[in-house]
Write a protein that holds these residues in place. Sequence first.
Motif, PDB file in Angstrom:
ATOM      1  N   GLU A 173      -2.898   3.208   9.220  1.00  0.00           N
ATOM      2  CA  GLU A 173      -2.145   3.664   7.755  1.00  0.00           C
ATOM      3  C   GLU A 173      -3.285   3.036   6.828  1.00  0.00           C
ATOM      4  O   GLU A 173      -3.519   3.801   5.887  1.00  0.00           O
ATOM      5  CB  GLU A 173      -0.753   2.891   7.492  1.00  0.00           C
ATOM      6  N   GLY A 174      -3.748   1.862   7.089  1.00  0.00           N
ATOM      7  CA  GLY A 174      -4.660   1.525   6.172  1.00  0.00           C
ATOM      8  C   GLY A 174      -6.067   2.364   6.099  1.00  0.00           C
ATOM      9  O   GLY A 174      -6.409   2.559   4.893  1.00  0.00           O
ATOM     10  N   PHE A 175      -6.582   2.774   6.949  1.00  0.00           N
ATOM     11  CA  PHE A 175      -7.780   3.546   7.044  1.00  0.00           C
ATOM     12  C   PHE A 175      -7.355   4.819   6.592  1.00  0.00           C
ATOM     13  O   PHE A 175      -8.414   5.384   6.023  1.00  0.00           O
ATOM     14  CB  PHE A 175      -8.157   3.475   8.771  1.00  0.00           C
ATOM     15  N   ILE A 205     -11.375  -2.480   3.278  1.00  0.00           N
ATOM     16  CA  ILE A 205     -11.915  -1.323   3.870  1.00  0.00           C
ATOM     17  C   ILE A 205     -12.869  -0.684   2.655  1.00  0.00           C
ATOM     18  O   ILE A 205     -13.961  -0.503   3.073  1.00  0.00           O
ATOM     19  CB  ILE A 205     -11.136  -0.140   4.476  1.00  0.00           C
ATOM     20  N   LEU A 238      -0.506   5.701  -2.723  1.00  0.00           N
ATOM     21  CA  LEU A 238      -0.448   4.405  -2.187  1.00  0.00           C
ATOM     22  C   LEU A 238       0.914   3.763  -2.106  1.00  0.00           C
ATOM     23  O   LEU A 238       1.367   3.313  -1.068  1.00  0.00           O
ATOM     24  CB  LEU A 238      -1.367   3.631  -2.632  1.00  0.00           C
ATOM     25  N   LEU A 247      -0.351  -2.654   3.138  1.00  0.00           N
ATOM     26  CA  LEU A 247      -1.313  -1.730   2.999  1.00  0.00           C
ATOM     27  C   LEU A 247      -2.433  -1.847   2.192  1.00  0.00           C
ATOM     28  O   LEU A 247      -3.549  -1.733   2.334  1.00  0.00           O
ATOM     29  CB  LEU A 247      -0.400  -0.422   2.553  1.00  0.00           C
ATOM     30  N   ARG A 276       3.181   5.850   0.389  1.00  0.00           N
ATOM     31  CA  ARG A 276       2.928   5.404   1.608  1.00  0.00           C
ATOM     32  C   ARG A 276       3.287   4.191   1.916  1.00  0.00           C
ATOM     33  O   ARG A 276       3.886   3.929   3.101  1.00  0.00           O
ATOM     34  CB  ARG A 276       1.362   5.533   1.938  1.00  0.00           C
ATOM     35  N   SER A 334      -5.326   5.706   4.544  1.00  0.00           N
ATOM     36  CA  SER A 334      -4.930   5.797   2.927  1.00  0.00           C
ATOM     37  C   SER A 334      -6.407   5.544   2.286  1.00  0.00           C
ATOM     38  O   SER A 334      -6.545   6.253   1.096  1.00  0.00           O
ATOM     39  CB  SER A 334      -4.219   4.355   2.725  1.00  0.00           C
ATOM     40  N   PHE A 335      -7.076   4.797   2.754  1.00  0.00           N
ATOM     41  CA  PHE A 335      -8.651   4.747   2.455  1.00  0.00           C
ATOM     42  C   PHE A 335      -9.438   5.936   2.332  1.00  0.00           C
ATOM     43  O   PHE A 335      -9.814   6.468   1.534  1.00  0.00           O
ATOM     44  CB  PHE A 335      -9.309   3.619   3.087  1.00  0.00           C
ATOM     45  N   MET A 380      -5.387  -4.348   2.884  1.00  0.00           N
ATOM     46  CA  MET A 380      -6.079  -3.368   4.043  1.00  0.00           C
ATOM     47  C   MET A 380      -7.117  -2.434   3.268  1.00  0.00           C
ATOM     48  O   MET A 380      -8.273  -2.341   3.674  1.00  0.00           O
ATOM     49  CB  MET A 380      -5.240  -2.776   4.842  1.00  0.00           C
ATOM     50  N   VAL A 381      -6.402  -1.589   2.491  1.00  0.00           N
ATOM     51  CA  VAL A 381      -7.445  -0.486   1.596  1.00  0.00           C
ATOM     52  C   VAL A 381      -8.478  -1.213   0.928  1.00  0.00           C
ATOM     53  O   VAL A 381      -9.721  -0.847   0.808  1.00  0.00           O
ATOM     54  CB  VAL A 381      -6.347   0.417   0.824  1.00  0.00           C
TER      55      VAL A 381
END
Lengths: 380, 380
Positions: free
Chosen positions: B274-276, A307, B288, A300, B291, B278-279, A303-304
């Motif tokens: 999930e990445g998007f 982004i 975070l 995770l 999650r 969370s962002f 990725m965050v």
Amino acid sequence: MNFVAQALNLNPLAAKRLEERNILRKAIIPHDFFSDVIDAFKLDKKFGEFEEGTVIARTTNGLEVVRGYPKIRRALTLFPTLKRHFKRDVVIEEKMNGYNARIVYFGKNIYAITRRGFFCPYTTEKAREMINESFFKDHPSLMLCCEVVGSESPFVVKDVYGKPIDFYAFDIREKKTNRAMPIEFKEKASEEYGFNIAPILEVCDKKVAHLRCREIVEKLGGEGREGIVVKDPRMEIPPIKYTASQSNASDLNYAFRFFNDYAKDFMLSRIVREGFQSFEFNESEAELEERAKRLGMAILKPMVESISKVAGGEKVTEDHKLRFKSREVLELFKLQLKKMGVEAEFSEPYFEDGYHVLEFSRVMVSTTDKISHLLKGNLW
Amino acid sequence: MNFVAQALNLNPLAAKRLEERNILRKAIIPHDFFSDVIDAFKLDKKFGEFEEGTVIARTTNGLEVVRGYPKIRRALTLFPTLKRHFKRDVVIEEKMNGYNARIVYFGKNIYAITRRGFFCPYTTEKAREMINESFFKDHPSLMLCCEVVGSESPFVVKDVYGKPIDFYAFDIREKKTNRAMPIEFKEKASEEYGFNIAPILEVCDKKVAHLRCREIVEKLGGEGREGIVVKDPRMEIPPIKYTASQSNASDLNYAFRFFNDYAKDFMLSRIVREGFQSFEFNESEAELEERAKRLGMAILKPMVESISKVAGGEKVTEDHKLRFKSREVLELFKLQLKKMGVEAEFSEPYFEDGYHVLEFSRVMVSTTDKISHLLKGNLW
């Protein structure tokens, strides 16, 4: 092309066809730095007995075939895999985490060839600096299969091995046949010629190897190191690799940072390994949760971060810093990266402490573009 | 085949060729229970304007074309996607988590067609029991696009919707053109004819929709429900879906239980969502981590459970229990499952509380075999 046909035992037309099908590609950029090599090709796919990454070179000393480094297969569970696979004793070596380079001697110089079969200017310059060529003079038919590790790596940046860049031989093989020398030979050669070898951590009976491997892997994982390769002392049986959970997590951390550039198989294989390891280590609920959190964060968080980076107008990149003795080799390396299909943004080189320094960012184009596209409100 | 050619506007030879290429396949098992249908074919791939799952049927009332349910596209971030996509107001509906069935009326009876275009005996029997056919008598050109949900599901078993099996219409469309009726029409029809519709949770301006959607999705997620579909009130713009983190985790939990049977894309798409999310939700480190733990557990736990199961000599299965009014329909359903390529082990049916009960385990052959192979000590 005739020398390639000769080396692969093909007629010249068949060799030509391999080139047309892009299975055979140029392996080297002609340059004074590579003066012992007149011409060289590499196999981009396994062809007959010849592994992917096999190099066929016409050198000032004649025709050379350097076999590609074979894939090492993986145990998903240590037991009963090791017991089934080996004969009696096994040697447990550390699996170093860097990039694979075959070190050979052609004409009057050392050459470093990447896993895929490119002559790498950077790695070659470092190898000539760090590896004693007398080994090759005494053993002209052999190559050193090395892991090149460190923070000053053009490919795999890792900061746990002490020096900024270093070579660790893990196999010594016959260039032409890929036959691996016994481990004892490797140990003695390492002492005699002064090159590093991947640490030999244990020699034990295969019946207890799974227990020893688990202890070793857990310890290595805690130190940020990758894992182990288990070998037959005589190298007559193919080795088996096995990695620490922390290393799987670190791979995932890397891959999910660039989630659209990386093969789905790369990610999923590492995830599945965690399942088998957790099962085999017979984990408690608390240990399972600990592993799950490590896994989840490894997926995770990068990725965050990627982004967020793109949302802030930046590109997703992987940053490198390399030092060269020769400015010419630095320029040659830039050309070589382009040839390898790496999209990179280069800084202006500068001179510092006797080295020409090159900084570059490898741009993860697909991930950057995908994130940017989605953040603009486009649909999946 | 001539009626298919006629319906698709092809010459009979071209239709024949579609069948030979396996794009056109039989959609129904001939049986008295399906007496209004003389013959029926389904499209296994999009063909021209006709969606995958489109059914062409020769019925006692003539030729019928039932268009396949179109893919609903997904927002990775709510903002600015919703604002960009819609005109002014949007309707936020709950996305139910079950399987898609198109309910149609042919001749003198109701029929239920699966997403892929099969006439499902089980779903048809339930639809005839639970849906008032007068809707179709008043609107012969329309179909109800339903989510079939509950614990007694042959496909997606979920226990959060109250009844063991239930139908929720989310769209009303013209069978032949796939034109969707306005939401108001759906609401009125639901009241008048007494069928359920997927809950309409909110109507709001598109400019604030991302805020409302986030609140709604977080609430739904906490209740074990899937997510939302955002729609244009007139259904002139394609809808957009968006799911709760808990639902992504639940999908992953399911997929990793059967990790070798599931498409890598299924897993990775849910991870990337999930990445998007969370962002976009701008999560704190603690959120975070929460999650990440949910994600990690959703991946790891089912894998370990499946491995343990196979290590204990069992197969990895998905278990179902269905109740039928008619024993004949039960047998027909078993045939139908086989036709759909589902590998299942069936119990002997028994009679209980006025129903013929069928229990069956869907065997995840690939995952079972892969785990078993690896646990024997074979290499990856």
